[in-house]
Design an enzyme around this catalytic site. Structure first.
Site, PDB file in Angstrom:
ATOM      1  N   ARG A   1      46.342  56.386 -12.982  1.00 39.86           N
ATOM      2  CA  ARG A   1      47.468  55.646 -13.609  1.00 39.86           C
ATOM      3  C   ARG A   1      47.558  54.613 -11.924  1.00 39.86           C
ATOM      4  NH1 ARG A   1      54.008  56.786 -13.110  1.00 39.86           N
ATOM      5  NH2 ARG A   1      54.543  55.381 -13.751  1.00 39.86           N
ATOM      6  N   HIS A   2      48.030  53.720 -12.269  1.00 40.00           N
ATOM      7  CA  HIS A   2      48.398  52.399 -11.008  1.00 40.00           C
ATOM      8  C   HIS A   2      49.177  52.904 -10.076  1.00 40.00           C
ATOM      9  CE1 HIS A   2      52.662  51.484 -12.095  1.00 40.00           C
ATOM     10  NE2 HIS A   2      52.099  51.748 -13.560  1.00 40.00           N
ATOM     11  N   ALA A   3      49.223  52.095  -9.375  1.00 38.64           N
ATOM     12  CA  ALA A   3      49.874  52.675  -8.049  1.00 38.64           C
ATOM     13  C   ALA A   3      51.520  52.300  -8.357  1.00 38.64           C
ATOM     14  CB  ALA A   3      49.395  51.810  -6.380  1.00 38.64           C
ATOM     15  N   GLU A   4      52.129  52.625  -7.153  1.00 40.97           N
ATOM     16  CA  GLU A   4      53.407  52.156  -7.308  1.00 40.97           C
ATOM     17  C   GLU A   4      53.943  50.538  -7.479  1.00 40.97           C
ATOM     18  OE1 GLU A   4      57.098  54.587  -4.495  1.00 40.97           O
ATOM     19  OE2 GLU A   4      56.581  52.197  -3.489  1.00 40.97           O
ATOM     20  N   ALA A   5      54.430  50.739  -7.954  1.00 38.69           N
ATOM     21  CA  ALA A   5      55.772  48.805  -8.944  1.00 38.69           C
ATOM     22  C   ALA A   5      56.535  48.720  -8.022  1.00 38.69           C
ATOM     23  CB  ALA A   5      54.492  48.221 -10.249  1.00 38.69           C
ATOM     24  N   ALA A   6      57.153  47.932  -8.197  1.00 41.66           N
ATOM     25  CA  ALA A   6      58.702  47.382  -7.943  1.00 41.66           C
ATOM     26  C   ALA A   6      58.909  48.198  -9.170  1.00 41.66           C
ATOM     27  CB  ALA A   6      59.195  45.183  -7.957  1.00 41.66           C
ATOM     28  N   GLY A   7      59.578  47.682 -10.043  1.00 39.04           N
ATOM     29  CA  GLY A   7      60.053  48.843 -11.200  1.00 39.04           C
ATOM     30  C   GLY A   7      59.925  50.415 -10.705  1.00 39.04           C
ATOM     31  N   ASN A   8      58.582  50.743 -10.577  1.00 37.98           N
ATOM     32  CA  ASN A   8      59.335  51.771 -10.447  1.00 37.98           C
ATOM     33  C   ASN A   8      60.195  52.425  -8.918  1.00 37.98           C
ATOM     34  OD1 ASN A   8      55.687  52.043 -10.276  1.00 37.98           O
ATOM     35  ND2 ASN A   8      56.945  53.296 -11.908  1.00 37.98           N
TER      36      ASN A   8
ATOM     37  N   ARG B   1      49.571  45.156 -11.676  1.00 36.15           N
ATOM     38  CA  ARG B   1      49.119  46.216 -10.883  1.00 36.15           C
ATOM     39  C   ARG B   1      48.603  47.455 -11.162  1.00 36.15           C
ATOM     40  NH1 ARG B   1      53.444  46.144 -15.230  1.00 36.15           N
ATOM     41  NH2 ARG B   1      53.182  47.872 -16.950  1.00 36.15           N
TER      42      ARG B   1
ATOM     43  N   GLU C   1      50.257  48.888 -21.152  1.00 36.49           N
ATOM     44  CA  GLU C   1      51.484  49.348 -21.288  1.00 36.49           C
ATOM     45  C   GLU C   1      52.055  49.509 -22.451  1.00 36.49           C
ATOM     46  OE1 GLU C   1      53.093  52.254 -21.156  1.00 36.49           O
ATOM     47  OE2 GLU C   1      53.735  52.662 -18.638  1.00 36.49           O
TER      48      GLU C   1
END
Length: 226
Positions: free
Chosen positions: A9-16, A59, A83
């Protein structure tokens, strides 16, 4: 002959962090996300990889670059790994969704296999898309070790399939932590998936985890019982 997939899974992004429905929004990795990526790169430093695939969103491409840091492979962008398309919900805060789209929120929480996004994708379409995409990648790379970087909802759907379940069991699959790694092996001519491990975050210190410090996302049966 065994084919091995590391599903990341991708790293923490702004939406998270903002707690929004990211979907196809092309959010960048956060400062904390970059720290997660540094740890992820070290995790994969001595892991043999033959080929890397990524969703086209930023991301995931940033995350794939970290996986690839010590390997120098080409990263193959595959639209099928993207996604879920959230349609009218894209970019909306999770706290606002139940007020404006109560039917969607109810399905997301309690019957995700029936979920549909207005002007977006049905969950069943995501299940079929990600399953078809990953299985095609596996059949094209028989006997190889593959890294695939994708997204929370997409990975959740594929893990449901890899468990041998239909989409109606989606709520039984826990959400993956940012930069978590799943290892899946495929045996035989039909490439039947066998989950070796999932949601592995041993490369992250507790303070670098994202979901571990949040509770708003806990809608799976597994997470509710913790």
């Amino acid at each position: 002959m065994i084919t091995k997939v590391y599903l990341v899974r991708h790293a923490e992004a702004a939406g998270n962090v903002a707690k929004t429905f990211q979907g196809h929004n092309d959010c960048e990795v956060t400062e904390k996300g970059h720290k997660q990526l540094a740890c992820l790169a070290e995790r994969f430093k001595d892991v043999h990889l033959d080929i890397i695939y990524s969703s086209p969103l930023l991301r995931t491409r940033q995350t794939a670059a970290a996986v690839n840091k010590y390997h120098g492979l080409d990263v193959h962008i595959n639209q099928g790994l993207i996604e879920i398309n959230g349609g009218d919900l894209e970019g909306m805060g999770w706290e606002d969704i139940p007020l404006k789209y109560p039917e969607q929120q109810e399905m997301w929480d309690n019957a995700p296999h029936e979920y549909w996004a207005p002007n977006g994708e049905k969950m069943s379409e995501v299940y079929e898309r990600i399953t078809s995409t990953v299985n095609h990648i596996v059949h094209e790379n028989t006997g190889k070790t593959i890294a695939i970087v994708s997204h929370g909802c997409a990975i959740r759907n594929y893990l449901c399939y890899a468990h041998g379940w239909g989409i109606e069991r989606l709520r039984d699959v826990m959400w993956e932590e940012n930069t978590s790694v799943c290892c899946i092996e495929y045996h035989g001519a039909d490439c039947t998936p066998v989950i070796v491990y999932q949601n592995d975050t041993t490369h992250l210190s507790p303070e670098l985890c994202t979901l571990a410090h949040q509770s708003w996302w806990k809608t799976t049966i597994t997470e509710e019982t913790k």
